[in-house]
Design an enzyme around this catalytic site. Structure first.
Site, PDB file in Angstrom:
ATOM      1  N   LYS A 127      13.539  35.909  12.830  1.00 58.74           N
ATOM      2  CA  LYS A 127      14.912  36.401  12.956  1.00 58.74           C
ATOM      3  C   LYS A 127      15.740  35.525  13.871  1.00 58.74           C
ATOM      4  O   LYS A 127      16.964  35.570  13.818  1.00 58.74           O
ATOM      5  CB  LYS A 127      14.921  37.859  13.427  1.00 58.74           C
ATOM      6  CG  LYS A 127      14.330  38.102  14.811  1.00 58.74           C
ATOM      7  CD  LYS A 127      14.562  39.550  15.222  1.00 58.74           C
ATOM      8  CE  LYS A 127      13.287  40.335  15.439  1.00 58.74           C
ATOM      9  NZ  LYS A 127      12.553  39.989  16.661  1.00 58.74           N
TER      10      LYS A 127
ATOM     11  N   LYS B 287       7.062  30.138  10.054  1.00 57.27           N
ATOM     12  CA  LYS B 287       7.129  31.565   9.717  1.00 57.27           C
ATOM     13  C   LYS B 287       8.584  32.020   9.649  1.00 57.27           C
ATOM     14  O   LYS B 287       9.448  31.468  10.342  1.00 57.27           O
ATOM     15  CB  LYS B 287       6.321  32.393  10.712  1.00 57.27           C
ATOM     16  CG  LYS B 287       7.012  32.701  12.003  1.00 57.27           C
ATOM     17  CD  LYS B 287       6.338  33.845  12.772  1.00 57.27           C
ATOM     18  CE  LYS B 287       7.201  34.158  13.988  1.00 57.27           C
ATOM     19  NZ  LYS B 287       7.447  35.528  14.272  1.00 57.27           N
TER      20      LYS B 287
ATOM     21  N   LYS C 116       8.333  28.079  21.253  1.00 55.44           N
ATOM     22  CA  LYS C 116       9.677  28.451  21.722  1.00 55.44           C
ATOM     23  C   LYS C 116      10.189  27.515  22.807  1.00 55.44           C
ATOM     24  O   LYS C 116      11.396  27.399  23.009  1.00 55.44           O
ATOM     25  CB  LYS C 116       9.692  29.900  22.209  1.00 55.44           C
ATOM     26  CG  LYS C 116       9.514  30.882  21.071  1.00 55.44           C
ATOM     27  CD  LYS C 116      10.062  32.252  21.365  1.00 55.44           C
ATOM     28  CE  LYS C 116      10.047  33.071  20.086  1.00 55.44           C
ATOM     29  NZ  LYS C 116      10.623  34.390  20.227  1.00 55.44           N
TER      30      LYS C 116
HETATM   31  P1  ATP Z   1      11.772  36.000  17.129  1.00 54.69           P
HETATM   32  O1  ATP Z   1      12.184  35.054  16.071  1.00 54.69           O
HETATM   33  O2  ATP Z   1      12.903  36.527  17.962  1.00 54.69           O
HETATM   34  O3  ATP Z   1      10.609  35.542  17.947  1.00 54.69           O
HETATM   35  P2  ATP Z   1      10.331  37.480  15.167  1.00 54.69           P
HETATM   36  O4  ATP Z   1      11.124  37.560  13.921  1.00 54.69           O
HETATM   37  O5  ATP Z   1       9.189  36.579  15.237  1.00 54.69           O
HETATM   38  O6  ATP Z   1      11.287  37.277  16.388  1.00 54.69           O
HETATM   39  P3  ATP Z   1       9.166  39.674  16.652  1.00 54.69           P
HETATM   40  O7  ATP Z   1      10.034  40.700  17.273  1.00 54.69           O
HETATM   41  O8  ATP Z   1       8.607  38.649  17.538  1.00 54.69           O
HETATM   42  O9  ATP Z   1       9.900  38.962  15.437  1.00 54.69           O
HETATM   43  O10 ATP Z   1       8.011  40.375  15.842  1.00 54.69           O
HETATM   44  C1  ATP Z   1       7.959  41.728  15.492  1.00 54.69           C
HETATM   45  C2  ATP Z   1       6.752  41.966  14.624  1.00 54.69           C
HETATM   46  O11 ATP Z   1       6.962  41.375  13.341  1.00 54.69           O
HETATM   47  C3  ATP Z   1       5.461  41.349  15.166  1.00 54.69           C
HETATM   48  O12 ATP Z   1       4.394  42.236  14.893  1.00 54.69           O
HETATM   49  C4  ATP Z   1       5.306  40.097  14.376  1.00 54.69           C
HETATM   50  O13 ATP Z   1       3.970  39.699  14.261  1.00 54.69           O
HETATM   51  C5  ATP Z   1       5.874  40.514  13.041  1.00 54.69           C
HETATM   52  N1  ATP Z   1       6.407  39.353  12.343  1.00 54.69           N
HETATM   53  C6  ATP Z   1       7.420  38.562  12.766  1.00 54.69           C
HETATM   54  N2  ATP Z   1       7.673  37.595  11.885  1.00 54.69           N
HETATM   55  C7  ATP Z   1       6.790  37.777  10.865  1.00 54.69           C
HETATM   56  C8  ATP Z   1       6.537  37.085   9.639  1.00 54.69           C
HETATM   57  N3  ATP Z   1       7.245  36.032   9.315  1.00 54.69           N
HETATM   58  N4  ATP Z   1       5.564  37.549   8.828  1.00 54.69           N
HETATM   59  C9  ATP Z   1       4.842  38.637   9.160  1.00 54.69           C
HETATM   60  N5  ATP Z   1       5.011  39.328  10.307  1.00 54.69           N
HETATM   61  C10 ATP Z   1       5.966  38.913  11.147  1.00 54.69           C
END
Ligand code: ATP
Ligand code: LTN
Length: 329
Positions: free
Chosen positions: A196, A193, A112
């Site tokens: 969002k 990955k 990040k």
């Molecule tokens: P950001 O992009 O804002 O960092 P994010 O999409 O990675 O957000 P988080 O809020 O950080 O989402 O994660 C929420 C949950 O979803 C966590 O348990 C994380 O491990 C899971 N998660 C996020 N992205 C993935 C993915 N691509 N595949 C599987 N699990 C995910």
């Protein structure tokens, strides 16, 4: 006593299929057998800049999506992290137990912060707050996607460190990570990955994307060269990623999928995949709209915070006493 489960999701954008498959689907399962606490981690979301109005809206939206996905607020406590001030206070105490070197090694921070001219200090100490989130309830189990494994390791180390210095107190939490789908990848690049906060909306499927948008995103998703639908994450990362999504949305195994599309190529597979994703998300989207228009979310979050606060406050008081803070008169 049932084991205690805690997890959180940041209101930092629209929830994706990655969040659903990696985390929320397990939340829904675990609520049947465990004491569950699911929160919207708004204090974590502000480690990168957020528009105030958008943060408020996304916080409600994430809570509503929890419920729409099948979390029952009568079974699980659903709340906003900032409504329980003990998280922030224990977060500070955890920061004082954390070494700079430990935080410098965190890959989420490195990802990040990469390419940014300046990053907030909150992004750096973020894992100490996450440790506090878990330890403040002495949670046994933490359902997360693969990317959170390293943060969980740090949480375990901090719990152990506290116990060694101040006497046995914290439960050492275990991660709970799905076997398939723990790391759903971007639709445009299987090396990243699905996230969002990716600025390219074609890279993710949002849980609230309309059916036609889902179809379009899947038809345009990058695929590996060749035409065989086979699960091979190292050799065929793109098609393997789509197969994991298929398996979760259609409730079938990877072998069944491979068998179903033998000799048919990617076209038929992608077309069916889109329909399975649409069908999996349609009921969730309908429930989401109902919940948002009912205006219930505020009350659900209030009740959730009331239920969990007593536990969090007790832990904080115990920790402060052990660390040597003078009790107020
Ligand atoms: P950001 O992009 O804002 O960092 P994010 O999409 O990675 O957000 P988080 O809020 O950080 O989402 O994660 C929420 C949950 O979803 C966590 O348990 C994380 O491990 C899971 N998660 C996020 N992205 C993935 C993915 N691509 N595949 C599987 N699990 C995910
Ligand atoms: N860091 C997590 C969100 C998070 C969390 C938690 C997850 C904050 N506190 C406590 C599990 C338990 C992420 O999804 N990026």
């Amino acid at each position: 006593m049932p084991k205690r489960v805690l997890s959180g999701i940041q209101p930092s954008g629209q929830l994706t299929l990655g969040n659903y498959i990696g985390a929320i689907q397990n939340f829904v399962k675990l609520q049947e057998t465990h004491e569950c606490f699911f929160m919207v981690v708004d204090l974590h979301a502000v480690t990168v800049p957020q528009e105030p109005a958008a943060l408020r809206e996304q916080t409600e939206a994430v809570a509503a999506l929890f419920i729409a996905a099948g979390i029952d607020p009568a079974k699980a406590s659903v709340f906003a992290q900032s409504h329980v001030p003990a998280h922030a206070e224990l977060g500070w105490l955890m920061t004082t137990l954390t070494y700079m070197g430990e935080l410098e090694r965190m890959t989420q921070f490195k990802d990040k912060a990469a390419g940014k001219e300046s990053v907030g200090a909150g992004l750096f100490v973020y894992p100490a707050l996450m440790a506090a989130d878990i330890l403040v309830y002495n949670a046994d189990l933490v359902p997360v996607g693969d990317d959170q494994k390293q943060h969980l390791e740090l949480t375990r180390d901090l719990a152990q460190r506290f116990n060694t210095r101040f006497g046995d107190y914290f439960t050492i939490p275990e991660p709970y990570i799905p076997k398939i789908g723990a790391r759903i990848m971007s639709l445009d690049d299987a090396a990243k990955k699905m996230s969002k906060s990716n600025p390219n909306p074609a890279s993710f499927i949002a849980l609230l994307d309309p059916p036609d948008m889902i179809r379009k995103k899947i038809s345009r998703a990058t695929t590996d060269s060749g035409r065989e639908v086979a699960f091979d994450p190292a050799g065929k990362p793109e098609i393997s990623n789509l197969m994991s999504i298929y398996a979760h949305c259609a409730g079938v195994t990877l072998e069944e999928i491979a068998g179903r599309y033998e000799g048919q190529g990617y076209g038929a597979f992608k077309k069916d995949l889109a329909e399975h994703v649409v069908a999996a998300l349609e009921p969730l989207q309908a429930r989401y709209r109902e919940i948002r228009s009912s205006g219930e979310i505020g009350d659900i979050l209030k009740r959730g915070a009331e239920r969990v606060s007593a536990i969090a406050n007790q832990t904080l008081a115990d920790v402060k006493e052990r660390m040597g803070f003078l009790a107020p008169r």
